[in-house]
Design a protein around this motif. Sequence first.
Motif, PDB file in Angstrom:
ATOM      1  N   GLN A 251       2.324 -10.739   3.502  1.00  0.00           N
ATOM      2  CA  GLN A 251       1.004 -10.574   4.115  1.00  0.00           C
ATOM      3  C   GLN A 251       0.913  -9.256   4.889  1.00  0.00           C
ATOM      4  N   LYS A 254       0.111  -6.603   2.327  1.00  0.00           N
ATOM      5  CA  LYS A 254      -1.231  -6.785   1.788  1.00  0.00           C
ATOM      6  C   LYS A 254      -2.286  -6.387   2.813  1.00  0.00           C
ATOM      7  N   GLU A 257      -2.317  -2.638   3.051  1.00  0.00           N
ATOM      8  CA  GLU A 257      -3.001  -2.072   1.876  1.00  0.00           C
ATOM      9  C   GLU A 257      -4.510  -2.245   2.004  1.00  0.00           C
ATOM     10  N   LYS A 258      -4.943  -3.408   2.456  1.00  0.00           N
ATOM     11  CA  LYS A 258      -6.376  -3.666   2.602  1.00  0.00           C
ATOM     12  C   LYS A 258      -6.987  -2.763   3.659  1.00  0.00           C
TER      13      LYS A 258
END
Length: 264
Positions: A251, A254, A257-258
């Motif tokens: 997480q 992620k 990256e988001k």
Amino acid sequence: MNNLNDPPNWNILPNRREPGDEGSRWNYALLVPMLGLAAFRWIWTRECQKEIERERKEYYKKHSSLQKDLEGKYRDIITENRRTVAHLELELEKERNRTLSYRDALVSQSRKLVEERRILEQEQEKLEREKQVLLHSGAEGSLYQNCLAKEEEWQKRANNLLKEFEEGLKERQDIYCSLVVPRSQRLEIEKNLLVKAATDPVAMALHMESGLKDIFKHDNYCGNMLNRNKSQNGRLMWLYLRYWELAIELQKFKRAEKAMLGKQ
């Protein structure tokens, strides 16, 4: 001196009774009471025999009745014991089937977690490779580093939360394995853990609530009776804790990256 010439008067003859001698009458007088005593003794003996026979019959009657009562009670006890044994055997069979069901579910869940862990590790390796590419790509690398640094703070908070869940699960499993601690204490811990999993944003992102329910339902492993190390109790809980740890790591990347894509 004996008169040898007069044999009838020899002293070898019994004494002649004088006229008026009453000896024979006394003999008859003694004979009558003796006969009466003998008759009384015969009658008394006969009555005693009758009484003894009546008592013997009464004893055998009571003995027979008591024996029948004891045999009836014995048969009732044997029947009740057989009924109890049959009930216990049925309950034992149910518990055996339930245990086998739990074991199969635990094995299935363990395989599922192992597979999910393998997938997470593959995704982590992929993100790690992407990270290395971004680290060497100038401005984008700098942006990614900043986003990653922010998400590492989130990861630290998530790991602290996971540590709290680990301590709670260890305490819950220790109570589950205890023979003296009340069951109500374990249920209270489970309730608090489920409430936290359903309200904490990090726990909700990791879907911890369903995992906790799975642990509470299937994790029944305990160490030996003398074990006081809480870390030696439980099996499924440790698989979930490792799974959540990898999920937090995933997480983090992620989220970074988001965030980076949002800033571009």
